[in-house]
Design a protein around this motif. Structure first.
Motif, PDB file in Angstrom:
ATOM      1  N   GLU A   3      11.803  35.826  43.840  1.00 44.13           N
ATOM      2  CA  GLU A   3      10.790  35.787  42.803  1.00 44.13           C
ATOM      3  C   GLU A   3      10.310  35.456  41.375  1.00 44.13           C
ATOM      4  OE1 GLU A   3      12.122  40.131  42.715  1.00 44.13           O
ATOM      5  OE2 GLU A   3      11.728  40.606  45.098  1.00 44.13           O
ATOM      6  N   ALA A   4      11.678  34.705  40.673  1.00 40.51           N
ATOM      7  CA  ALA A   4      12.182  34.071  39.624  1.00 40.51           C
ATOM      8  C   ALA A   4      10.789  33.115  39.205  1.00 40.51           C
ATOM      9  CB  ALA A   4      13.358  34.140  39.390  1.00 40.51           C
ATOM     10  N   ASP A   5      10.257  32.659  38.398  1.00 33.93           N
ATOM     11  CA  ASP A   5       9.832  31.835  38.269  1.00 33.93           C
ATOM     12  C   ASP A   5      10.919  30.818  37.002  1.00 33.93           C
ATOM     13  OD1 ASP A   5       7.609  32.992  39.312  1.00 33.93           O
ATOM     14  OD2 ASP A   5       7.201  34.405  37.392  1.00 33.93           O
ATOM     15  N   VAL A   6      11.403  31.224  36.523  1.00 33.55           N
ATOM     16  CA  VAL A   6      11.907  30.880  36.050  1.00 33.55           C
ATOM     17  C   VAL A   6      14.309  31.346  36.081  1.00 33.55           C
ATOM     18  CG1 VAL A   6      12.902  30.081  33.282  1.00 33.55           C
ATOM     19  CG2 VAL A   6      10.730  30.188  33.278  1.00 33.55           C
ATOM     20  N   ILE A   7      14.649  30.477  36.689  1.00 35.81           N
ATOM     21  CA  ILE A   7      16.242  31.463  36.920  1.00 35.81           C
ATOM     22  C   ILE A   7      17.523  30.166  35.552  1.00 35.81           C
ATOM     23  CG2 ILE A   7      18.054  30.727  38.494  1.00 35.81           C
ATOM     24  CD1 ILE A   7      16.227  31.047  40.375  1.00 35.81           C
ATOM     25  N   ILE A   8      17.555  30.623  35.763  1.00 34.00           N
ATOM     26  CA  ILE A   8      18.803  30.295  34.109  1.00 34.00           C
ATOM     27  C   ILE A   8      20.650  30.573  34.382  1.00 34.00           C
ATOM     28  CG2 ILE A   8      20.354  30.704  31.940  1.00 34.00           C
ATOM     29  CD1 ILE A   8      17.368  31.005  30.483  1.00 34.00           C
ATOM     30  N   SER A   9      21.346  29.167  35.464  1.00 34.43           N
ATOM     31  CA  SER A   9      22.798  29.821  35.632  1.00 34.43           C
ATOM     32  C   SER A   9      23.149  29.721  34.248  1.00 34.43           C
ATOM     33  CB  SER A   9      22.798  28.855  37.036  1.00 34.43           C
ATOM     34  OG  SER A   9      22.766  27.666  36.525  1.00 34.43           O
ATOM     35  N   ILE A  10      23.837  30.748  34.137  1.00 34.02           N
ATOM     36  CA  ILE A  10      25.376  30.872  33.690  1.00 34.02           C
ATOM     37  C   ILE A  10      26.459  31.289  33.955  1.00 34.02           C
ATOM     38  CG2 ILE A  10      23.936  32.276  31.558  1.00 34.02           C
ATOM     39  CD1 ILE A  10      25.519  29.614  29.984  1.00 34.02           C
ATOM     40  N   THR A  11      27.508  30.731  33.763  1.00 32.01           N
ATOM     41  CA  THR A  11      28.384  30.909  34.209  1.00 32.01           C
ATOM     42  C   THR A  11      29.703  29.869  34.845  1.00 32.01           C
ATOM     43  OG1 THR A  11      27.931  30.498  36.808  1.00 32.01           O
ATOM     44  CG2 THR A  11      26.699  32.261  36.459  1.00 32.01           C
ATOM     45  N   SER A  12      30.881  30.239  35.471  1.00 30.43           N
ATOM     46  CA  SER A  12      32.409  29.368  35.540  1.00 30.43           C
ATOM     47  C   SER A  12      32.256  28.882  36.938  1.00 30.43           C
ATOM     48  CB  SER A  12      33.087  30.422  34.586  1.00 30.43           C
ATOM     49  OG  SER A  12      33.261  30.845  33.496  1.00 30.43           O
ATOM     50  N   SER A  13      31.469  29.252  37.631  1.00 33.10           N
ATOM     51  CA  SER A  13      31.945  28.968  38.933  1.00 33.10           C
ATOM     52  C   SER A  13      31.631  27.599  39.521  1.00 33.10           C
ATOM     53  CB  SER A  13      29.495  28.924  39.580  1.00 33.10           C
ATOM     54  OG  SER A  13      30.221  28.893  40.619  1.00 33.10           O
ATOM     55  N   PHE A  14      33.010  27.181  40.501  1.00 30.22           N
ATOM     56  CA  PHE A  14      33.257  25.764  40.605  1.00 30.22           C
ATOM     57  C   PHE A  14      32.629  25.875  42.283  1.00 30.22           C
ATOM     58  CE2 PHE A  14      35.906  26.377  37.278  1.00 30.22           C
ATOM     59  CZ  PHE A  14      36.499  24.675  36.908  1.00 30.22           C
ATOM     60  N   GLU A  15      31.934  26.450  42.145  1.00 36.87           N
ATOM     61  CA  GLU A  15      30.844  26.280  44.321  1.00 36.87           C
ATOM     62  C   GLU A  15      29.773  26.981  44.123  1.00 36.87           C
ATOM     63  OE1 GLU A  15      32.965  25.797  46.720  1.00 36.87           O
ATOM     64  OE2 GLU A  15      34.864  26.231  45.733  1.00 36.87           O
ATOM     65  N   PRO A  16      28.835  25.851  45.026  1.00 28.44           N
ATOM     66  CA  PRO A  16      27.567  26.477  44.662  1.00 28.44           C
ATOM     67  C   PRO A  16      27.382  27.984  44.562  1.00 28.44           C
ATOM     68  CG  PRO A  16      27.670  24.956  46.442  1.00 28.44           C
ATOM     69  CD  PRO A  16      28.574  25.146  45.415  1.00 28.44           C
ATOM     70  N   ILE A  17      26.587  28.449  43.892  1.00 24.75           N
ATOM     71  CA  ILE A  17      25.387  30.062  43.394  1.00 24.75           C
ATOM     72  C   ILE A  17      24.518  29.947  44.725  1.00 24.75           C
ATOM     73  CG2 ILE A  17      25.258  31.745  42.863  1.00 24.75           C
ATOM     74  CD1 ILE A  17      27.481  30.891  40.367  1.00 24.75           C
ATOM     75  N   LEU A  18      23.248  29.206  43.885  1.00 20.27           N
ATOM     76  CA  LEU A  18      22.499  29.724  44.273  1.00 20.27           C
ATOM     77  C   LEU A  18      21.808  28.182  45.285  1.00 20.27           C
ATOM     78  CD1 LEU A  18      19.790  30.729  43.676  1.00 20.27           C
ATOM     79  CD2 LEU A  18      19.164  28.714  42.022  1.00 20.27           C
ATOM     80  N   LYS A  19      21.553  28.521  46.053  1.00 20.31           N
ATOM     81  CA  LYS A  19      20.982  27.126  47.725  1.00 20.31           C
ATOM     82  C   LYS A  19      19.257  26.948  47.629  1.00 20.31           C
ATOM     83  CE  LYS A  19      24.741  28.167  49.529  1.00 20.31           C
ATOM     84  NZ  LYS A  19      25.611  29.508  48.543  1.00 20.31           N
ATOM     85  N   ALA A  20      19.150  25.372  48.014  1.00 17.44           N
ATOM     86  CA  ALA A  20      17.271  25.427  47.612  1.00 17.44           C
ATOM     87  C   ALA A  20      16.763  26.294  48.816  1.00 17.44           C
ATOM     88  CB  ALA A  20      17.704  23.692  48.734  1.00 17.44           C
ATOM     89  N   ALA A  21      16.873  27.145  49.680  1.00 18.97           N
ATOM     90  CA  ALA A  21      16.788  27.013  50.466  1.00 18.97           C
ATOM     91  C   ALA A  21      16.022  29.201  49.643  1.00 18.97           C
ATOM     92  CB  ALA A  21      16.874  28.121  51.806  1.00 18.97           C
ATOM     93  N   GLN A  22      16.636  29.527  48.996  1.00 16.91           N
ATOM     94  CA  GLN A  22      16.504  30.030  48.401  1.00 16.91           C
ATOM     95  C   GLN A  22      15.390  29.991  47.282  1.00 16.91           C
ATOM     96  OE1 GLN A  22      20.726  30.976  47.468  1.00 16.91           O
ATOM     97  NE2 GLN A  22      20.667  32.685  48.587  1.00 16.91           N
ATOM     98  N   VAL A  23      15.128  28.466  46.422  1.00 19.41           N
ATOM     99  CA  VAL A  23      14.123  28.910  45.676  1.00 19.41           C
ATOM    100  C   VAL A  23      13.233  28.370  46.147  1.00 19.41           C
ATOM    101  CG1 VAL A  23      13.832  27.112  43.361  1.00 19.41           C
ATOM    102  CG2 VAL A  23      15.931  27.841  44.253  1.00 19.41           C
TER     103      VAL A  23
END
Ligand code: NAD
Length: 321
Positions: free
Chosen positions: A190-210
């Motif tokens: 649903e998002a047209d613009v996505i901002i990720s701002i986390t301290s993650s060391f693993e991928p959160i957002l997957k290619a298939a989801q975008v």
């Protein structure tokens, strides 16, 4: 020498000033007028602290100096912010110390300005839904700056720690926008613009989801090993960054570069788009990804603006040095 204490910053510099300072310095970097010096970052073996310097010189504005600071995990228990930073500016003509400026709020403002600059230059003009991944301290600054760039009519959000999502809801409410917490499939769809701002060391957002046409600003990855999105998404996207060397080594692109999925040649400085020497997005179907690694020149740019405003407003403290 001038001192601008941390407590004065909020009353001096706003989002518009920070945006202009950051957009100008990204443009100066791409034209070769401004450059960052190598970053130093060390675990100092005391108080579990990570400490370092980011520095550089902008010949177009004559901003010369460094941001010194880092992360002290025990600060919260002392009633202090874990991230601590101070900006030191020097006279480019003489090398004399020019100003010491509190850098904590400035860091949040310049980081939010960077993703906002990327949205201005790379997101589709008709973007309506803003997706937020991450609900920590920086996320509220990110959201406030982002919504000034497009006519968003909704904010959706996801965070690993759901109890923190209230920050996104409160910030959206403050901005007069409806808010909904969603799963990552819905966020990507649903998002047209996505901002990720986390301290993650693993991928959160997957290619298939975008979905095609999305602009993704990856703002959390600023250290070796951190990661917010799948390398396959980096491989599919048109890639932009503040500084290519940082993007490939400590930014979101580091994993895709290490895996040979993309090379530094595939990553464009956002300043080239600002300067119109690169077209940026060329189709409504493009997925654009901005890798905001955070450069010292951003800190110098906003600190210089804060010094000018402090002088104008009479709150600069002058000391003989
Ligand atoms: P914070 O500690 O307030 O919040 C951390 C966020 O990351 C929260 O949303 C938390 O739920 C999430 N998180 C923590 N561990 C996670 C994990 N293992 N997986 C997924 N999510 C996780 O931090 P903040 O001040 O909001 O900063 C967020 C990130 O942004 C930090 O990593 C910081 O280093 C980075 N940052 C980058 C820049 C830049 O210029 N690029 C500038 C400032 C901060």
């Amino acid at each position: 020498m001038i001192i601008v204490p941390e407590k004065e910053i909020a009353g001096l510099i706003g989002r518009k000033d920070a945006f202009e300072a950051v957009e100008n310095v990204f443009a100066a970097m791409a034209s070769g007028a401004a450059y960052n010096f190598p970053v130093i970052r060390e675990a100092i073996g005391h108080a579990d602290a990570l400490y370092g310097f980011k520095s550089g010189f902008d010949r177009s504005s004559l901003s010369l100096g460094l941001k010194s600071g880092g992360y002290w995990p025990g600060n919260m228990a002392k009633g202090l912010t874990n991230h601590q930073s101070t900006v030191f500016l020097f006279d480019a003509d003489t090398g004399q110390a020019k100003a010491v400026v509190g850098g904590n709020l400035l860091t949040a403002l310049r980081t939010a300005a960077a993703s906002a600059v990327s949205i201005k230059h790379l997101a589709r003009k008709d973007a309506k839904v803003l997706g937020m991944i991450g609900a920590g301290h920086q996320s509220a600054f990110q959201m406030r700056a982002a919504v000034e760039q497009r006519d968003f009519d909704k904010v959706i959000g996801w965070n690993l720690h759901p109890e923190m999502l209230v920050r996104l809801e409160e910030t959206a409410n403050e901005l007069g926008l409806p808010y909904e917490s969603v799963d990552l499939d819905r966020l990507g769809a649903e998002a047209d613009v996505i901002i990720s701002i986390t301290s993650s060391f693993e991928p959160i957002l997957k290619a298939a989801q975008v979905t095609p046409g999305t602009h993704v600003a990856c703002m959390g990855t600023d250290t070796k090993g951190k990661q917010e999105v799948e390398t396959a998404l980096v491989g599919q996207a048109k890639l932009f960054t503040d500084e290519i060397a940082q993007s490939a080594t400590i930014g979101e692109c580091q994993h895709a570069v290490a895996a040979g999925i993309v090379s530094e040649d595939n990553i464009i400085e956002i300043g080239a788009v600002i300067n119109a020497t690169h077209p940026g997005r060329t189709s409504d179907e493009d997925i654009t990804l901005f890798d905001g690694t955070g450069v010292g020149l951003q800190d110098l740019a906003v600190a210089s603006a804060a010094v000018e405003l402090a002088i104008q407003k009479g709150v600069a403290i002058n000391v003989d040095f």
